[in-house]
Design a protein around this motif. Structure first.
Motif, PDB file in Angstrom:
ATOM      1  N   GLY A  14      12.453  -1.584   7.274  1.00 58.17           N
ATOM      2  CA  GLY A  14      13.294  -0.555   7.870  1.00 58.17           C
ATOM      3  C   GLY A  14      14.758  -0.957   7.847  1.00 58.17           C
ATOM      4  N   PHE A  15      15.578  -0.197   8.565  1.00 58.32           N
ATOM      5  CA  PHE A  15      17.010  -0.446   8.605  1.00 58.32           C
ATOM      6  C   PHE A  15      17.570   0.121   9.897  1.00 58.32           C
ATOM      7  N   GLY A  16      18.751  -0.313  10.238  1.00 56.91           N
ATOM      8  CA  GLY A  16      19.420   0.202  11.426  1.00 56.91           C
ATOM      9  C   GLY A  16      20.838  -0.309  11.486  1.00 56.91           C
ATOM     10  N   ILE A  17      21.566   0.163  12.496  1.00 59.19           N
ATOM     11  CA  ILE A  17      22.937  -0.297  12.687  1.00 59.19           C
ATOM     12  C   ILE A  17      23.096  -0.801  14.118  1.00 59.19           C
ATOM     13  N   SER A  18      24.056  -1.689  14.283  1.00 63.69           N
ATOM     14  CA  SER A  18      24.284  -2.294  15.588  1.00 63.69           C
ATOM     15  C   SER A  18      25.680  -2.876  15.638  1.00 63.69           C
ATOM     16  N   GLU A  19      26.168  -3.075  16.843  1.00 66.35           N
ATOM     17  CA  GLU A  19      27.420  -3.805  17.034  1.00 66.35           C
ATOM     18  C   GLU A  19      27.133  -5.298  17.200  1.00 66.35           C
ATOM     19  N   ASP A  20      25.872  -5.641  17.509  1.00 67.60           N
ATOM     20  CA  ASP A  20      25.482  -7.034  17.736  1.00 67.60           C
ATOM     21  C   ASP A  20      24.059  -7.225  17.210  1.00 67.60           C
ATOM     22  N   TYR A  21      23.927  -7.598  15.939  1.00 66.52           N
ATOM     23  CA  TYR A  21      22.615  -7.684  15.311  1.00 66.52           C
ATOM     24  C   TYR A  21      21.736  -8.768  15.922  1.00 66.52           C
ATOM     25  N   LYS A  22      22.338  -9.828  16.461  1.00 60.32           N
ATOM     26  CA  LYS A  22      21.534 -10.889  17.063  1.00 60.32           C
ATOM     27  C   LYS A  22      20.848 -10.390  18.333  1.00 60.32           C
ATOM     28  N   SER A  23      21.567  -9.627  19.117  1.00 58.08           N
ATOM     29  CA  SER A  23      20.982  -9.031  20.316  1.00 58.08           C
ATOM     30  C   SER A  23      19.911  -8.004  19.937  1.00 58.08           C
ATOM     31  N   ARG A  24      20.178  -7.235  18.890  1.00 59.87           N
ATOM     32  CA  ARG A  24      19.199  -6.239  18.433  1.00 59.87           C
ATOM     33  C   ARG A  24      17.927  -6.932  17.958  1.00 59.87           C
ATOM     34  N   ASN A  25      18.067  -8.040  17.252  1.00 58.07           N
ATOM     35  CA  ASN A  25      16.895  -8.779  16.795  1.00 58.07           C
ATOM     36  C   ASN A  25      16.094  -9.302  17.989  1.00 58.07           C
ATOM     37  N   GLN A  26      16.794  -9.762  19.017  1.00 60.44           N
ATOM     38  CA  GLN A  26      16.132 -10.242  20.235  1.00 60.44           C
ATOM     39  C   GLN A  26      15.256  -9.136  20.821  1.00 60.44           C
ATOM     40  N   LYS A  27      15.777  -7.907  20.831  1.00 62.07           N
ATOM     41  CA  LYS A  27      15.010  -6.774  21.373  1.00 62.07           C
ATOM     42  C   LYS A  27      13.779  -6.483  20.521  1.00 62.07           C
ATOM     43  N   TYR A  28      13.936  -6.499  19.210  1.00 65.09           N
ATOM     44  CA  TYR A  28      12.780  -6.304  18.329  1.00 65.09           C
ATOM     45  C   TYR A  28      11.720  -7.358  18.620  1.00 65.09           C
ATOM     46  N   CYS A  29      12.151  -8.610  18.739  1.00 64.38           N
ATOM     47  CA  CYS A  29      11.209  -9.709  18.995  1.00 64.38           C
ATOM     48  C   CYS A  29      10.496  -9.509  20.327  1.00 64.38           C
ATOM     49  N   SER A  30      11.249  -9.170  21.383  1.00 64.03           N
ATOM     50  CA  SER A  30      10.623  -8.986  22.691  1.00 64.03           C
ATOM     51  C   SER A  30       9.648  -7.822  22.701  1.00 64.03           C
ATOM     52  N   HIS A  31       9.988  -6.743  22.041  1.00 64.28           N
ATOM     53  CA  HIS A  31       9.114  -5.562  22.048  1.00 64.28           C
ATOM     54  C   HIS A  31       7.871  -5.752  21.191  1.00 64.28           C
ATOM     55  N   ASN A  32       7.998  -6.553  20.143  1.00 64.11           N
ATOM     56  CA  ASN A  32       6.866  -6.760  19.232  1.00 64.11           C
ATOM     57  C   ASN A  32       6.013  -7.964  19.594  1.00 64.11           C
ATOM     58  N   GLY A  33       6.553  -8.884  20.367  1.00 66.67           N
ATOM     59  CA  GLY A  33       5.798 -10.062  20.760  1.00 66.67           C
ATOM     60  C   GLY A  33       5.712 -11.138  19.696  1.00 66.67           C
TER      61      GLY A  33
END
Length: 135
Positions: A14-33
């Motif tokens: 997939g793809f997406g946009i963010s102002e802070d990709y490291k924080s966005r990755n953290q959210k993906y990791c937390s939501h996916n486990g």
């Protein structure tokens, strides 16, 4: 500066946009486990990043997964692999002369990965076994 990232889970790209990709990755990791990889992260002016995302959605609409609301998600169908997705996005950036540069490759939240690896190593070193119940 904004970022456009490519994301890969266990099944889709997939793809997406963010102002802070490291924080966005953290959210993906937390939501996916589990650790989620951003194989490629681009950075550039917000207008160029947003336009790239919009063009991906328009040009490749038939390759995107539909969700229940019948809108297109920011995930490619299973037939689009990582190599193909990267080429599609790189071609769009080049065709439209967007000023985006690659700022990170294969980024994932190291703390989550490292924590599990450390726990596994500690258990091996100490002879610990999970679920070792007496009696």
């Amino acid at each position: 500066m904004s970022q456009l990232y490519i994301v890969q889970n266990q099944k889709l790209v997939g793809f997406g946009i963010s102002e802070d990709y490291k924080s966005r990755n953290q959210k993906y990791c937390s939501h996916n486990g589990y650790a989620v990889i951003f194989p490629r992260v681009y950075s550039g002016l917000s207008g160029h990043v947003g336009s790239t995302e919009s063009l991906i959605k328009k040009k490749y609409a038939s390759d995107l997964v539909k969700v229940r609301s019948k809108t297109k998600a920011e995930w490619f169908d299973e037939h689009i692999d990582l190599t193909t997705a990267i080429k599609m996005i790189d071609d769009l950036i080049s065709e439209h002369n967007f000023k985006l540069k690659i700022i990170d490759l294969d980024y994932t939240n190291w703390d989550i990965v490292n924590t599990q690896q450390t726990q596994d190593k500690d258990n091996e070193d100490n002879g610990n076994r999970l679920f070792d119940h007496a009696g």
